[in-house]
Design a protein around this motif. Structure first.
Motif, PDB file in Angstrom:
ATOM      1  N   ALA A 102      -2.993 -15.456   6.679  1.00  6.91           N
ATOM      2  CA  ALA A 102      -3.298 -16.823   7.268  1.00  6.91           C
ATOM      3  C   ALA A 102      -3.986 -17.667   7.802  1.00  6.91           C
ATOM      4  O   ALA A 102      -4.707 -18.453   8.397  1.00  6.91           O
ATOM      5  CB  ALA A 102      -1.852 -18.153   7.789  1.00  6.91           C
ATOM      6  N   LYS A 103      -4.290 -16.437   9.002  1.00  9.04           N
ATOM      7  CA  LYS A 103      -5.234 -16.901   9.861  1.00  9.04           C
ATOM      8  C   LYS A 103      -7.358 -16.157   9.159  1.00  9.04           C
ATOM      9  O   LYS A 103      -7.694 -16.754   9.967  1.00  9.04           O
ATOM     10  CB  LYS A 103      -5.438 -15.870  10.978  1.00  9.04           C
ATOM     11  N   GLY A 104      -7.222 -15.545   8.442  1.00  5.77           N
ATOM     12  CA  GLY A 104      -7.877 -14.857   7.819  1.00  5.77           C
ATOM     13  C   GLY A 104      -8.285 -13.768   7.205  1.00  5.77           C
ATOM     14  O   GLY A 104      -6.697 -13.361   6.934  1.00  5.77           O
ATOM     15  N   ASN A 105      -9.122 -13.185   6.054  1.00  2.00           N
ATOM     16  CA  ASN A 105      -9.249 -11.710   5.777  1.00  2.00           C
ATOM     17  C   ASN A 105     -10.151 -10.694   5.580  1.00  2.00           C
ATOM     18  O   ASN A 105     -10.337 -10.009   4.826  1.00  2.00           O
ATOM     19  CB  ASN A 105      -9.043 -12.184   4.507  1.00  2.00           C
ATOM     20  N   HIS A 106     -10.645 -10.606   6.658  1.00  2.00           N
ATOM     21  CA  HIS A 106     -11.529 -10.092   7.572  1.00  2.00           C
ATOM     22  C   HIS A 106     -11.095  -9.159   8.103  1.00  2.00           C
ATOM     23  O   HIS A 106     -10.662  -9.112   8.991  1.00  2.00           O
ATOM     24  CB  HIS A 106     -12.584 -11.036   7.913  1.00  2.00           C
ATOM     25  N   ILE A 107     -11.799  -7.292   7.316  1.00  2.71           N
ATOM     26  CA  ILE A 107     -11.297  -6.636   8.550  1.00  2.71           C
ATOM     27  C   ILE A 107     -12.829  -5.742   8.400  1.00  2.71           C
ATOM     28  O   ILE A 107     -13.737  -5.211   8.353  1.00  2.71           O
ATOM     29  CB  ILE A 107     -10.968  -5.187   7.384  1.00  2.71           C
TER      30      ILE A 107
ATOM     31  N   TYR B 213      -7.951  -0.774  -0.434  1.00  6.09           N
ATOM     32  CA  TYR B 213      -7.320  -1.071  -1.577  1.00  6.09           C
ATOM     33  C   TYR B 213      -7.077  -2.208  -1.381  1.00  6.09           C
ATOM     34  O   TYR B 213      -7.098  -3.392  -1.755  1.00  6.09           O
ATOM     35  CB  TYR B 213      -5.919  -0.312  -1.125  1.00  6.09           C
ATOM     36  N   LEU B 214      -7.307  -2.931   0.203  1.00  2.00           N
ATOM     37  CA  LEU B 214      -6.694  -4.453   0.731  1.00  2.00           C
ATOM     38  C   LEU B 214      -8.418  -4.756   0.106  1.00  2.00           C
ATOM     39  O   LEU B 214      -7.978  -6.118  -0.140  1.00  2.00           O
ATOM     40  CB  LEU B 214      -7.392  -4.363   2.159  1.00  2.00           C
ATOM     41  N   GLU B 215      -9.333  -4.509  -0.265  1.00  2.00           N
ATOM     42  CA  GLU B 215     -10.911  -5.615  -0.888  1.00  2.00           C
ATOM     43  C   GLU B 215     -10.147  -6.092  -1.850  1.00  2.00           C
ATOM     44  O   GLU B 215     -10.397  -6.616  -2.512  1.00  2.00           O
ATOM     45  CB  GLU B 215     -11.762  -4.674  -0.589  1.00  2.00           C
ATOM     46  N   LYS B 216      -8.943  -4.674  -2.846  1.00  2.00           N
ATOM     47  CA  LYS B 216      -9.061  -5.486  -4.391  1.00  2.00           C
ATOM     48  C   LYS B 216      -7.881  -6.634  -4.225  1.00  2.00           C
ATOM     49  O   LYS B 216      -7.821  -6.483  -4.952  1.00  2.00           O
ATOM     50  CB  LYS B 216      -8.541  -4.366  -4.827  1.00  2.00           C
ATOM     51  N   GLN B 217      -7.404  -6.653  -3.269  1.00  2.00           N
ATOM     52  CA  GLN B 217      -6.306  -7.663  -2.673  1.00  2.00           C
ATOM     53  C   GLN B 217      -6.637  -9.110  -2.577  1.00  2.00           C
ATOM     54  O   GLN B 217      -5.859  -9.712  -1.944  1.00  2.00           O
ATOM     55  CB  GLN B 217      -5.284  -7.388  -1.611  1.00  2.00           C
ATOM     56  N   GLY B 218      -8.551  -9.494  -2.272  1.00  2.00           N
ATOM     57  CA  GLY B 218      -9.210 -10.116  -1.838  1.00  2.00           C
ATOM     58  C   GLY B 218      -9.149  -9.939  -0.172  1.00  2.00           C
ATOM     59  O   GLY B 218     -10.026 -11.058   0.410  1.00  2.00           O
TER      60      GLY B 218
END
Length: 394
Positions: free
Chosen positions: A88-93, A109-114
């Motif tokens: 909910a805060k963000g999606n950047h790693i 894997y997480l890149e494939k999840q958006g």
């Protein structure tokens, strides 16, 4: 001379004291810790004691220690769990290009999840640029996952500084410390670490058991759903013998720690200096100073790593290559490529990692045999022959 084992970064033998501590929990103390009767509560206390021991040596609170089936599971849980809990805060790693595949493949894997992942470069010594890290942080950044020490070249990252940067930006910081635990002193609070992964079999403990430290208050979803084990965070009946063994192993790892590390580092330096002075066109890979005390990763020009391993094995020396031969891949190590080595040089690297029982005689044996092995391989190399001709050498 008996077989010389120089692959302690891959795995270590279980110490006799560790096995002795584990044995009662296979047969005599076999109860399920989740049960209420006495023989089960004996094991419940063993888990509590083990948790306290691990926490003590990481600078953590016992309630922040969660037992897993190994380092890879701990990495997966930390990265997926933090990402999912904070979407909910963000999606950047943010991570680095030289992480263990347990981290890299989880990020893929997480890149494939958006999710969006930034892979930081490293310099020729295997170090990230802290300014590049700062510049990579966005409003949507929720996690920085950078290993404590690299499993191939042994370079130690500026963990405390990374953690401070993450803290200042309100970003969670996870570190894969599988290679670092038992090799360096760790204090998760002082080093601003929010989550840390470790494994038992890298520190003379059993395989199939690891730890994920999760700082109290950090939002992390559960990886395994089911029962109420590990305070409801990681379902599945606990591996009591393995957990007891891991706790004993970490206790032993930090007993007489400074003297053990100084001895191993002295042998490592003897090995590195001996190779670099006796074998031309060889180079140390990784940071020459900020590196694990037991790691010697040497690159040899005009040599193919897999063949070098086989010839060493024929001479009674077990080591590993910088290339991914064991996985059936012909690709060179992603770590060495990230350090800037061209493919042909990355294929010719040798990793030797020393252990507590490595002796001076063993190091001398390697220094005696290795020059002849490398020389034999180069004699069969058309690239080396061409090189000598171009440089007009005999």
């Amino acid at each position: 001379m008996d077989k010389i084992y120089l692959d302690h970064a891959a795995t270590t033998p279980v110490k006799p004291e560790v096995l002795e501590a584990m044995m009662p929990y296979f047969t005599q103390n076999f109860g399920n810790p989740s049960s209420v009767y006495q023989i089960a509560q004996i094991n419940k206390k063993a888990l509590d004691d083990a948790r306290e021991t691990v926490a003590k040596h990481l600078g953590a609170h016992p309630n922040e220690i969660f037992f897993t089936a190994g380092g890879s599971e701990a990495d997966n849980w930390a990265i997926k769990g933090i990402a999912e809990a904070n979407k909910a805060k963000g999606n950047h790693i943010i991570t680095s290009k030289i992480e263990h595949h347990a981290v890299l493949h989880t990020c893929e894997y997480l890149e494939k999840q958006g999710y969006e992942v930034t892979y930081l470069n490293v310099n020729e010594n295997g170090q990230i640029d802290l300014e590049e890290l700062k510049a990579a942080i966005k409003d949507t950044t929720i996690l920085i996952t950078i290993m404590y020490a690299n499993n191939e070249v042994g370079s130690i990252m500026p963990v405390k500084e990374i953690g401070q940067i993450a803290k200042e930006h309100g970003v969670a910081f996870h570190t894969d410390a599988v290679q670092a635990v038992g090799q360096v002193r760790i204090d998760v609070k002082d080093q601003n670490i929010d989550a840390l992964s470790m494994s038992g079999h890298k520190i003379y403990g059993p395989k199939g058991v690891g730890v994920l430290y999760i700082r109290r208050g950090l939002k992390v979803t559960n990886l395994i759903h089911g029962g109420a084990q590990e305070r409801g965070r990681r379902a599945g009946t606990e591996n009591v013998p393995g957990i007891v063994g891991l706790a004993k192993a970490i206790e032993l790892a930090y007993t007489d720690f400074d003297n053990k590390i100084a001895r191993i580092q002295g042998l490592r330096d003897r090995l590195i200096n001996g190779i670099l002075t006796s074998i031309p066109y060889s180079k140390l890979n990784g940071d020459p100073v900020k590196r694990l005390a037991n790691n010697a990763n040497i690159g040899f020009e005009f040599v193919e790593g897999e063949s070098l391993l086989l010839l060493l094995d024929m001479n009674g020396v077990a080591a590993s290559s910088g290339s991914a031969c064991t996985s059936g891949s012909l690709d060179p190590s992603h770590v060495l490529l990230a350090l800037g080595l061209p493919h042909e040089k990355a294929h010719g690297s040798l990793r030797m990692t020393l252990g507590e029982k490595t002796t001076e005689a063993e190091i001398d044996f390697v220094l005696e045999k290795l020059p002849a092995i490398v020389g034999r391989m180069r004699d069969m190399s058309p690239l080396y022959e061409d090189f000598l001709k171009e440089n007009k050498q005999d």
